[in-house]
Design an enzyme around this catalytic site. Sequence first.
Site, PDB file in Angstrom:
ATOM      1  N   LYS A 170       0.865  -1.184   0.000  1.00  0.00           N
ATOM      2  CA  LYS A 170       0.000   0.000   0.000  1.00  0.00           C
ATOM      3  C   LYS A 170       0.893   1.222   0.000  1.00  0.00           C
ATOM      4  O   LYS A 170       0.680   2.188   0.733  1.00  0.00           O
ATOM      5  CB  LYS A 170      -0.938  -0.039   1.219  1.00  0.00           C
ATOM      6  CG  LYS A 170      -2.094   0.955   1.172  1.00  0.00           C
ATOM      7  CD  LYS A 170      -3.079   0.717   0.025  1.00  0.00           C
ATOM      8  CE  LYS A 170      -3.939   1.947  -0.183  1.00  0.00           C
ATOM      9  NZ  LYS A 170      -4.791   1.852  -1.381  1.00  0.00           N
ATOM     10  N   ASP A 203      -5.716  -3.284  -1.907  1.00  0.00           N
ATOM     11  CA  ASP A 203      -7.146  -3.158  -2.235  1.00  0.00           C
ATOM     12  C   ASP A 203      -7.451  -3.841  -3.570  1.00  0.00           C
ATOM     13  O   ASP A 203      -8.404  -4.612  -3.708  1.00  0.00           O
ATOM     14  CB  ASP A 203      -7.605  -1.684  -2.217  1.00  0.00           C
ATOM     15  CG  ASP A 203      -6.623  -0.719  -2.875  1.00  0.00           C
ATOM     16  OD1 ASP A 203      -5.540  -1.156  -3.319  1.00  0.00           O
ATOM     17  OD2 ASP A 203      -6.932   0.487  -2.956  1.00  0.00           O
TER      18      ASP A 203
END
Length: 345
Positions: A170, A203
């Site tokens: 991330k 994600d």
Amino acid sequence: MGPEVIAEARKAVDALGLSIAWTELPWGSAHYREHGAMMPEDGIEILRAFDAVLMGAIGDPSVPDHVSLWGVILEIRQKLDLWANLRPCRLLEGIPTPLAGRAPADVDMLFVRENTEGEYAGVGGIAHRGLASEVGIETGVFTRAGIERIVRYAFELASSRRGVLTSATKSNASRFGYVLWDEIYEEESRRFPGVRYERVLVDALAARLVRSPQSLDVVVGSNLFADILTDLAAAIQGGMGMAASANVAPDVARGLGVFEPVHGSAPDIAGQGNANPAGAIWSAALMLDHLGEQEAGRALLRGLEDVCREGPRTRDVGGTASTREVGDAVVERVAIATAEHRPPR
Ligand code: IPM
Ligand code: MN
């Protein structure tokens, strides 16, 4: 339901006819209610005397979660430096998946979870208690040593499988920890020219797990990311009851390992005798591998696979059987296989 599923896993291991000496450590919420602690003060020292621990889920509404979990499993992972959490995710034949049009051949992944630091480092605090300015600070800890060992191990595992590694990151939003994670991942990749590697924002990776699980082989992730992804993976392989895990320190020869199903203690269905023991039995198979009993580990896993294919199955995976009926069926398979392989006297 920890004790219920572990009882079945123990039975299945015992049916293999190995010489394993079991010691029961009744730690958990009942221990807390009696002694004010989830495990004895010298619990970590007690564990060091063993080769492996087979652990049921811990936790009960009578004890706050952060107390019960930091009181046993998180403490054990950190203090024994069990830095790798291995979570195989395979859809076994006979087990329904919520993904439309997917078959066992599409789902065969291995998650390699960093198990001692990241968002689980336990660094932080709550200040200004009770004031409007009350603040909770949770610090993610990412060390070069911690990242290097988990990433390198994941590359090794990928080389021994289909040669594909995916790193969950991330580093678009988080500018420090995951940037370092990516850099070290890139460095380590140079030692493994045979592995196809990629990094994927976590994600997007969650979406890909659902849309194309067949594109994933080994997935390496930080403590929190891999925690979340492995519940999703468990759902894909038929539910929390199916998923197994191994907490290990691969750099310690013959070191202690802790083997546990991924599911929680499920107080809502505990004690009813219908929990799925598959994750616990699969974890016991991982334990046997770790103990150097690979053949026995394979026999146990084969017994579980046969039972998943042919039944009986518990309700969560489309059957009507009890925890014990599934355990008994695995024992029966394992006992037959063991008798066939035993040399005649
Ligand atoms: C797991 C569990 C634990 C974790 C909890 C019980 C602390 O969810 O093993 O995945 O978050 O690591
Ligand atoms: Mn979890």
